[in-house]
Structures are given as structure tokens and as C-alpha cells.
Scaffold this motif. Sequence first.
Motif, PDB file in Angstrom:
ATOM      1  N   TRP A 230       1.174   3.404   1.783  1.00  0.00           N
ATOM      2  CA  TRP A 230       1.644   3.036   3.189  1.00  0.00           C
ATOM      3  C   TRP A 230       1.547   4.408   4.110  1.00  0.00           C
ATOM      4  O   TRP A 230       2.396   5.137   3.759  1.00  0.00           O
ATOM      5  CB  TRP A 230       2.828   2.561   2.879  1.00  0.00           C
TER       6      TRP A 230
ATOM      7  N   ASP B 259      -9.751  -5.818  -4.239  1.00  0.00           N
ATOM      8  CA  ASP B 259      -8.095  -5.959  -3.803  1.00  0.00           C
ATOM      9  C   ASP B 259      -7.573  -4.822  -2.841  1.00  0.00           C
ATOM     10  O   ASP B 259      -7.943  -3.725  -3.237  1.00  0.00           O
ATOM     11  CB  ASP B 259      -7.142  -5.790  -5.122  1.00  0.00           C
TER      12      ASP B 259
ATOM     13  N   PRO C  20      -3.632   1.689  -1.540  1.00  0.00           N
ATOM     14  CA  PRO C  20      -2.482   1.741  -2.227  1.00  0.00           C
ATOM     15  C   PRO C  20      -1.181   2.303  -1.460  1.00  0.00           C
ATOM     16  O   PRO C  20      -0.040   2.116  -1.638  1.00  0.00           O
ATOM     17  CB  PRO C  20      -2.729   2.556  -3.477  1.00  0.00           C
TER      18      PRO C  20
ATOM     19  N   MET D 176      -4.848  -3.699  -1.868  1.00  0.00           N
ATOM     20  CA  MET D 176      -3.790  -2.949  -2.296  1.00  0.00           C
ATOM     21  C   MET D 176      -4.049  -1.903  -3.310  1.00  0.00           C
ATOM     22  O   MET D 176      -3.450  -0.873  -3.654  1.00  0.00           O
ATOM     23  CB  MET D 176      -2.527  -3.965  -2.775  1.00  0.00           C
ATOM     24  N   LYS D 177      -5.365  -2.174  -4.077  1.00  0.00           N
ATOM     25  CA  LYS D 177      -5.712  -1.253  -4.772  1.00  0.00           C
ATOM     26  C   LYS D 177      -6.643  -0.352  -4.282  1.00  0.00           C
ATOM     27  O   LYS D 177      -6.590   1.008  -4.620  1.00  0.00           O
ATOM     28  CB  LYS D 177      -6.559  -1.859  -5.987  1.00  0.00           C
TER      29      LYS D 177
ATOM     30  N   MET E 126      -5.614  -9.655   3.876  1.00  0.00           N
ATOM     31  CA  MET E 126      -5.666  -9.401   2.390  1.00  0.00           C
ATOM     32  C   MET E 126      -6.751 -10.473   1.777  1.00  0.00           C
ATOM     33  O   MET E 126      -7.425  -9.618   0.936  1.00  0.00           O
ATOM     34  CB  MET E 126      -4.364  -9.296   1.657  1.00  0.00           C
TER      35      MET E 126
ATOM     36  N   PRO F 281       3.527  -8.107   4.625  1.00  0.00           N
ATOM     37  CA  PRO F 281       2.446  -8.328   5.535  1.00  0.00           C
ATOM     38  C   PRO F 281       2.779  -8.820   6.653  1.00  0.00           C
ATOM     39  O   PRO F 281       3.262 -10.046   6.763  1.00  0.00           O
ATOM     40  CB  PRO F 281       1.278  -8.894   4.373  1.00  0.00           C
TER      41      PRO F 281
ATOM     42  N   VAL G  86      -0.922  -5.535   5.991  1.00  0.00           N
ATOM     43  CA  VAL G  86      -0.890  -5.831   4.868  1.00  0.00           C
ATOM     44  C   VAL G  86       0.427  -5.615   4.081  1.00  0.00           C
ATOM     45  O   VAL G  86       1.413  -5.523   4.822  1.00  0.00           O
ATOM     46  CB  VAL G  86      -2.319  -5.390   4.082  1.00  0.00           C
ATOM     47  N   ASP G  87       0.273  -5.631   2.854  1.00  0.00           N
ATOM     48  CA  ASP G  87       1.635  -5.674   2.078  1.00  0.00           C
ATOM     49  C   ASP G  87       2.160  -4.289   1.883  1.00  0.00           C
ATOM     50  O   ASP G  87       2.298  -3.903   0.711  1.00  0.00           O
ATOM     51  CB  ASP G  87       1.209  -6.388   0.701  1.00  0.00           C
ATOM     52  N   HIS G  88       2.240  -3.614   2.747  1.00  0.00           N
ATOM     53  CA  HIS G  88       2.977  -2.352   2.976  1.00  0.00           C
ATOM     54  C   HIS G  88       4.528  -2.464   3.752  1.00  0.00           C
ATOM     55  O   HIS G  88       4.567  -3.264   4.668  1.00  0.00           O
ATOM     56  CB  HIS G  88       2.184  -1.291   3.494  1.00  0.00           C
TER      57      HIS G  88
END
Length: 269
Positions: free
Chosen positions: A198, A190, A196, A192-193, A180, A174, A168-170
Motif C-alpha cells: 500500500w 491477481d 502487494p 494484490m499479488k 480488481m 477498495p 483496490v484492496d489496500h
Amino acid sequence: MTGTSGLRFYNLSHRWGHGMPEWPSSPGVNVAVRKFHAKDGVYETEFEGIMHRGTHMDAPLHVRENTPSLTGYPLWRFFGTGVAVSIPKGKWGIITAEDLETATPAIREGDIVMINTGMHRKLADSDEYYAYSPGLYEEAAEWLVERRVKMVGVDVQALDHPLGTKLVDHGPGPSHPHLMEEYRNETGRDVMKDFPYWEIAHKTLMVKGGIPGIENVGGDLDEVTGRRCTLMAFPWRWPDGEGCGVRVVAVVDPDQAFRFETGDQGPGR
């Protein structure tokens, strides 16, 4: 397998080599035969690839600059008494501190810990294993550091939950952006919440705690789960190594198994 001493040996590693399932990253593992008996009188293969494949150990250097490599781990961390505990989890399940606190046999200070979620039975070149597996996250990693365990192995794709990785967005992610949206559709939250950080389990275990972490444990893991036994896994003596394939082995002495499982630590603890 029973040795001549009567000790029982259990292989807790997956098959390693060409064609094995690999974490969704590149490059892959390439193994080529370079010499044959009929032509050269010897058989020889050549390996090309990174070591973060199959059953392997990570070093702090893998996730944090200017930290120890594989040779930074003291040898005593690779061998000792420990437990293989059953913590069954499904898709995207999180291994919690409570799961570890209530595991059977109890995890003690100084133990080597092998965590059996059941995912090792599903090892394959599949999203089920690599994208949807359960895993450790910050809370469980902190618990293991506080408990001062010696070494940790998990039967999933990485030391971290897949949603705490570059899937994902780490970091460079992503790499799998569809996860996601799938997570939002499935949970209404979410990703990423909820995740959070990485690779926070990697960093907590190895950098903060100095604890070697082994990914993709498997093999005979079910046969020793729920038991206290002797465990070992040794990486190469590689001064610049940030990861290394390992053979994880559990040893059970049938004459002492009852003592270990009922709380007597036995000799040589």
C-alpha cells in the motif's frame, strides 16, 4: 515566459481551484465568493477542502505516523538543478528502475527529477487519468532513493501506481473494487499479488529517503522534457501540514542550456 534577465520560465503546474479534476476521494474542494467589489469594496473567496488535490506536494506524515510534516523537509530540497525526463507509459504501466537508469538526460545524484509519462495531457475527471494511469512502484522508488535525488515530481494521479492505492484492496479500500476484476480479466493475474504494498512509493521516497514528492505535475512540462534546467517548488511553512498545493517552476538560461545538456554542470550546482 521570458523574464527581463533573459531567463525562460516554465509553469509545470495544473490550474488549481473550484471545478478542477480531483482524485477519487472526499471531501472535494469548494471555493465560494464571500465578498464582491460592488457590495463590499473588496473581492474575497473562501476555500474548504483538503490539499491533496491538483499539483501538490506530500509530506511523510501523510502516509506514516510520527514522521515529519511539510516543515520537516529542509529548504535546500525545494530548489536546484535537475531534469525533466520522458518515460511514456500506457494504461497501468509501471515506471521501472531501468526506465530511470536509461532516461535522457541522465539522472544524477542530487538532481530534482520531473517524470513525464504523457498523462498530464489527459488530466480530466475520468477513469483514464485516475484509475488507469501508469505510475511508480517499489523498484523505481528505491532507485531514486539510492540515487539520492533531491525532489521528485510525476505527471500522474499520485506518487504511487493506482493499483498500489486504496482504489483496490489496500488500507481503507477498495474504493473501486471493479478494478480488481478488470485487472484479472485483462492480465490473468491477481492485482494484490502484483501490487502487494500500500503506497510503497510514497513511503520509500518520503519516509525512507526524505525526498519531497509532487503529484499531478503538468502545465509546460513537455516544453522542458529532455532538458537539464533549474527546478523549484515550495510548500507553505505549515508545521502540521501533510500536503500542500505547490507552483512547480522550471527555469532555463538559454546561454547555459547547451552546457547543461552536454554534461557541464555550470556554476552554482
